[in-house]
Design a protein around this motif. Structure first.
Motif, PDB file in Angstrom:
ATOM      1  N   SER A  87      46.577  39.742  30.200  1.00  0.00           N
ATOM      2  CA  SER A  87      47.680  38.773  30.247  1.00  0.00           C
ATOM      3  C   SER A  87      47.221  37.427  31.069  1.00  0.00           C
ATOM      4  O   SER A  87      46.576  37.372  31.748  1.00  0.00           O
ATOM      5  CB  SER A  87      48.823  39.267  30.804  1.00  0.00           C
ATOM      6  N   GLN A  88      47.846  36.385  30.550  1.00  0.00           N
ATOM      7  CA  GLN A  88      47.646  34.892  31.183  1.00  0.00           C
ATOM      8  C   GLN A  88      48.994  34.304  31.324  1.00  0.00           C
ATOM      9  O   GLN A  88      49.907  34.460  30.741  1.00  0.00           O
ATOM     10  CB  GLN A  88      46.623  34.289  30.282  1.00  0.00           C
ATOM     11  N   LYS A  89      49.201  33.469  32.238  1.00  0.00           N
ATOM     12  CA  LYS A  89      50.403  32.546  32.518  1.00  0.00           C
ATOM     13  C   LYS A  89      49.969  30.981  31.746  1.00  0.00           C
ATOM     14  O   LYS A  89      49.064  30.501  31.710  1.00  0.00           O
ATOM     15  CB  LYS A  89      50.583  32.590  33.932  1.00  0.00           C
ATOM     16  N   THR A 144      44.203  38.390  20.648  1.00  0.00           N
ATOM     17  CA  THR A 144      45.196  37.313  20.237  1.00  0.00           C
ATOM     18  C   THR A 144      46.131  37.144  21.091  1.00  0.00           C
ATOM     19  O   THR A 144      46.827  38.018  21.558  1.00  0.00           O
ATOM     20  CB  THR A 144      45.701  37.555  18.753  1.00  0.00           C
ATOM     21  N   TYR A 145      46.542  35.728  21.327  1.00  0.00           N
ATOM     22  CA  TYR A 145      47.816  35.385  22.084  1.00  0.00           C
ATOM     23  C   TYR A 145      48.758  34.679  21.176  1.00  0.00           C
ATOM     24  O   TYR A 145      48.332  33.989  20.433  1.00  0.00           O
ATOM     25  CB  TYR A 145      47.369  34.631  23.347  1.00  0.00           C
ATOM     26  N   ASP A 146      50.177  34.770  21.571  1.00  0.00           N
ATOM     27  CA  ASP A 146      50.880  33.952  20.773  1.00  0.00           C
ATOM     28  C   ASP A 146      51.123  32.682  21.057  1.00  0.00           C
ATOM     29  O   ASP A 146      51.136  31.542  20.299  1.00  0.00           O
ATOM     30  CB  ASP A 146      52.555  34.583  21.110  1.00  0.00           C
ATOM     31  N   ASN A 147      50.611  32.309  22.279  1.00  0.00           N
ATOM     32  CA  ASN A 147      50.367  30.872  22.895  1.00  0.00           C
ATOM     33  C   ASN A 147      49.314  30.149  22.378  1.00  0.00           C
ATOM     34  O   ASN A 147      48.213  30.632  22.412  1.00  0.00           O
ATOM     35  CB  ASN A 147      50.567  30.826  24.187  1.00  0.00           C
ATOM     36  N   SER A 148      49.315  29.207  21.698  1.00  0.00           N
ATOM     37  CA  SER A 148      47.895  28.362  20.795  1.00  0.00           C
ATOM     38  C   SER A 148      47.030  28.109  22.040  1.00  0.00           C
ATOM     39  O   SER A 148      45.909  27.959  21.695  1.00  0.00           O
ATOM     40  CB  SER A 148      48.546  27.475  19.916  1.00  0.00           C
ATOM     41  N   GLN A 151      45.211  31.047  23.119  1.00  0.00           N
ATOM     42  CA  GLN A 151      44.362  31.506  22.266  1.00  0.00           C
ATOM     43  C   GLN A 151      43.134  30.641  22.095  1.00  0.00           C
ATOM     44  O   GLN A 151      42.098  31.360  21.819  1.00  0.00           O
ATOM     45  CB  GLN A 151      44.957  31.429  20.737  1.00  0.00           C
ATOM     46  N   ASN A 152      43.211  29.353  22.246  1.00  0.00           N
ATOM     47  CA  ASN A 152      41.941  28.573  22.101  1.00  0.00           C
ATOM     48  C   ASN A 152      41.174  28.852  23.329  1.00  0.00           C
ATOM     49  O   ASN A 152      39.860  28.762  23.226  1.00  0.00           O
ATOM     50  CB  ASN A 152      42.411  27.090  21.981  1.00  0.00           C
ATOM     51  N   ASN A 153      41.744  29.116  24.533  1.00  0.00           N
ATOM     52  CA  ASN A 153      40.959  29.131  25.812  1.00  0.00           C
ATOM     53  C   ASN A 153      40.399  30.793  26.068  1.00  0.00           C
ATOM     54  O   ASN A 153      39.375  30.729  26.589  1.00  0.00           O
ATOM     55  CB  ASN A 153      41.769  28.902  26.959  1.00  0.00           C
TER      56      ASN A 153
END
Length: 220
Positions: A87-89, A144-148, A151-153
């Protein structure tokens, strides 16, 4: 040294099989199996749900006596998994975004096992146990992350394991039933394996897999 000896014995069994196939005690066969696998890695928030596993291959059984034998298999194994990953914030105010972690695995198992059988006329109950080297033909990772922005990072599309082991080892055992019919035998068995070494690492964390299948086939 023990693993090397097991592999050498497997090589000898496969090498001499064509010359000895017609002699008493040597049998070859085919096997298909389906079951579930369980992936374990600290990349997952918790152990993900079990997923389908498929197996296909052949086997060779050398009966030293009617009660004791040696079994050598060649099995192609495929399975995959997906679960909650790191997870990431991100954002204002900050939100916690959990990734989806996905792995796929294709391997070639070469189990070498000791067999103990209890013949009961046309039916035989047996148990096998031994070590299974596995050649890792394909191991992929995807995050994969929902936040673009995340996702890029931090995310990535499906790719090969960043650190894949060419070979790993498992402890494997089977419990089965064999039925003689004319010049061939039919068998049904439960096969279990438990990792002794990882498939490799993702984000510097080990990825292990264990599982079981219900399989069967013919022996000639």
């Amino acid at each position: 040294m023990k693993i090397r000896n097991l592999l050498f014995t497997l090589f000898l069994l496969v090498w001499i099989q064509p010359a000895l196939a017609q002699k008493k005690g040597i049998r070859t066969g085919t096997r298909l199996g389906v079951g579930t696998s369980q992936f374990m890695s600290n990349n997952f928030q918790s152990n993900p749900s079990q997923n389908l596993q498929f197996e296909a291959g052949g086997n060779l059984i050398y009966g030293i006596t009617e009660y004791i034998g040696i079994r050598a298999d060649l099995k192609l194994m495929y399975t995959s998994v997906e679960g909650d990953g790191p997870s990431q914030k991100a954002g204002i105010p900050q939100q916690n975004y959990v990734s989806r972690e996905a792995y796929r695995y294709l391997g070639l198992g070469l189990p070498l096992q000791l067999r103990i059988a209890a013949p009961l006329g046309k039916i035989s109950i047996y148990g096998d146990a031994g070590i299974m080297p596995q050649a890792n033909l394909l191991a992929t990772e995807k995050r994969t992350y929902d936040n673009s922005s995340l996702q890029n990072n931090y995310g990535y599309e499906e790719r090969k394991f960043s650190d894949k082991n060419a070979m790993n080892f498992s402890f494997v055992y089977d419990l089965g039933l064999e039925l003689d019919a004319d010049s061939r035998s039919y068998f049904l068995e439960f096969s279990f394996y438990r990792f002794l070494s990882p498939l490799g690492q993702v984000s510097k964390k080990d990825v292990n897999v264990s599982g079981f299948t219900i399989g069967g086939g013919l022996l000639f």
